[in-house]
Design an enzyme around this catalytic site. Structure first.
Site, PDB file in Angstrom:
ATOM      1  N   HIS A 243       0.797  -1.229   0.000  1.00  0.00           N
ATOM      2  CA  HIS A 243       0.000   0.000   0.000  1.00  0.00           C
ATOM      3  C   HIS A 243       0.839   1.294   0.000  1.00  0.00           C
ATOM      4  O   HIS A 243       0.804   2.087  -0.936  1.00  0.00           O
ATOM      5  CB  HIS A 243      -0.909   0.038   1.238  1.00  0.00           C
ATOM      6  CG  HIS A 243      -1.765  -1.165   1.418  1.00  0.00           C
ATOM      7  ND1 HIS A 243      -2.928  -1.360   0.699  1.00  0.00           N
ATOM      8  CD2 HIS A 243      -1.649  -2.246   2.233  1.00  0.00           C
ATOM      9  CE1 HIS A 243      -3.483  -2.496   1.077  1.00  0.00           C
ATOM     10  NE2 HIS A 243      -2.737  -3.055   2.003  1.00  0.00           N
TER      11      HIS A 243
HETATM   12  C1  BDR Z   1      -3.042   0.560   5.357  1.00  0.00           C
HETATM   13  O1  BDR Z   1      -3.222   0.025   6.663  1.00  0.00           O
HETATM   14  C2  BDR Z   1      -2.006  -0.488   7.153  1.00  0.00           C
HETATM   15  O2  BDR Z   1      -2.171  -1.796   7.555  1.00  0.00           O
HETATM   16  C3  BDR Z   1      -0.974  -0.323   6.063  1.00  0.00           C
HETATM   17  O3  BDR Z   1       0.266   0.096   6.614  1.00  0.00           O
HETATM   18  C4  BDR Z   1      -1.564   0.725   5.163  1.00  0.00           C
HETATM   19  O4  BDR Z   1      -1.172   2.020   5.529  1.00  0.00           O
HETATM   20  C5  BDR Z   1      -3.733  -0.345   4.371  1.00  0.00           C
HETATM   21  O5  BDR Z   1      -5.087  -0.426   4.648  1.00  0.00           O
END
Ligand code: BDR
Ligand code: CA
Length: 325
Positions: free
Chosen positions: A241
């Site tokens: 992400h």
């Molecule tokens: C987001 O949530 C976290 O688990 C990850 O680091 C990312 O920023 C994805 O939904």
């Protein structure tokens, strides 16, 4: 001239890669990194950020602790994805670089007031608590922010922590509502795009082939991090992400999206934290965010791999035995 940024982050393996990508890139000047409470509590995220900076050989970076709780309600964490430390998958030494004494919210406000108006970009990789607090405490900073690039939300892809909500927005919907209502230009990396940047074997192997201790740490993180999403989605690899936020700054041409209205659901138990994105422009509400929907995923991984290969070489030259790690 390098683009001045503040990173706000809750590492998180994918946060770690985003920070490394920023620190590896000469086009970017990191003014400071603020720790958010999110994937794991603040006491761990601030430490993790310092570990990541030291891994990159950048103990000169200023790291600040932000808020340890969302604006309202208890903190929701994600150890089930990231492990108990937030950075499971590679063990790094305890950091020796200091944590700055100033509160992270004050650092955001003071930096925006000190730097020329319109010169600082905020890169938000976790729940939006610190920025929401900063905008509430000092509304005058809104007009001084160049733009906000954030990972959060979703539309056609739904949510990942509830059927409707993505984790970063779900943890602190009131803070997200402040940010999306601030009038600052927002670029949003939702699940719709991050679910396209998957850690396939070929991509992870290309990082492993860099052959530095830093690359091996990254591969350890990726192998750990992807297991949860591979089991959940049945995909080849997990979605990476947060590095999309930094990659967008470096190569916006890898991305495409649409300017639209995005509002945050703060009340409903069922859909709390949902980003209601008016992709089709049916509401008539003002367009407040560039909602990114597509990415050249191979281009993204080529950029990430190239930049990771630029980091950690000095350490290797100093300590050749690290090659055996
Ligand atoms: C987001 O949530 C976290 O688990 C990850 O680091 C990312 O920023 C994805 O939904
Ligand atoms: Ca994150």
């Amino acid at each position: 001239m390098a683009e001045k940024i503040i990173i706000d982050s809750d590492p998180g393996q994918d946060d770690a890669l985003a920070i490394l990508l920023a620190l590896a890139s000469p086009e970017i000047e990191v003014l400071g990194i603020v720790a958010a409470a999110g994937n794991v509590p603040l006491s761990l995220t601030e430490r993790n950020i310092r570990k990541i900076c030291e891994l990159a050989g950048r103990s000169d970076i200023k790291v600040f602790a932000g808020c340890n709780q969302p604006m309202t309600g208890p903190l929701v964490t994600a150890e089930h994805v990231h492990g108990a430390t937030g950075l499971d998958g590679a063990e790094l030494p305890e950091p020796t670089m200091p944590l700055q004494e100033m509160h992270g919210v004050d650092f955001i406000v003071e930096t925006l007031m000190d730097e020329p108006a319109g010169s600082v970009t905020l890169c938000m990789l976790g729940p939006l608590t610190n920025l929401g607090k900063a905008l509430t405490k000092a509304p005058e900073i809104a007009g001084r922010i160049k733009k906000i690039v954030l990972m959060g939300g979703g539309c056609f892809e739904g949510g990942n922590i509830t059927p409707a909500a993505e984790f970063n927005i779900y943890v602190d919907p009131p803070a997200a509502a402040v940010v999306f209502g601030s009038g600052v230009p927002i670029v949003m990396m939702p699940l719709d795009v991050t679910h396209k940047t998957l850690t396939t074997r070929a991509r992870v192997n290309a990082i492993r082939d860099i052959g530095t201790p830093l690359a091996y740490a990254v591969v350890g993180w990726l192998d750990y991090f992807e297991r949860f999403d591979v089991a959940k989605y049945g995909s080849e690899g997990g979605p990476l992400h947060d590095p999309n936020v930094i990659a967008y700054l470096l190569k916006p041409e890898l991305y495409c999206g649409r300017q639209c209205n995005v509002e945050i659901e703060t009340e409903s138990e069922l859909t709390k934290g949902m980003t209601v994105a008016d992709w089709w422009g049916v509401s008539g509400r003002p367009k407040n965010a560039l909602f990114i929907g597509d990415v050249d995923a191979d281009g993204f991984y080529a950029l990430l791999t190239e930049r990771l290969s630029w980091l950690g070489r000095e350490e290797l030259a100093r300590q050749p035995m690290l090659r055996l790690v």
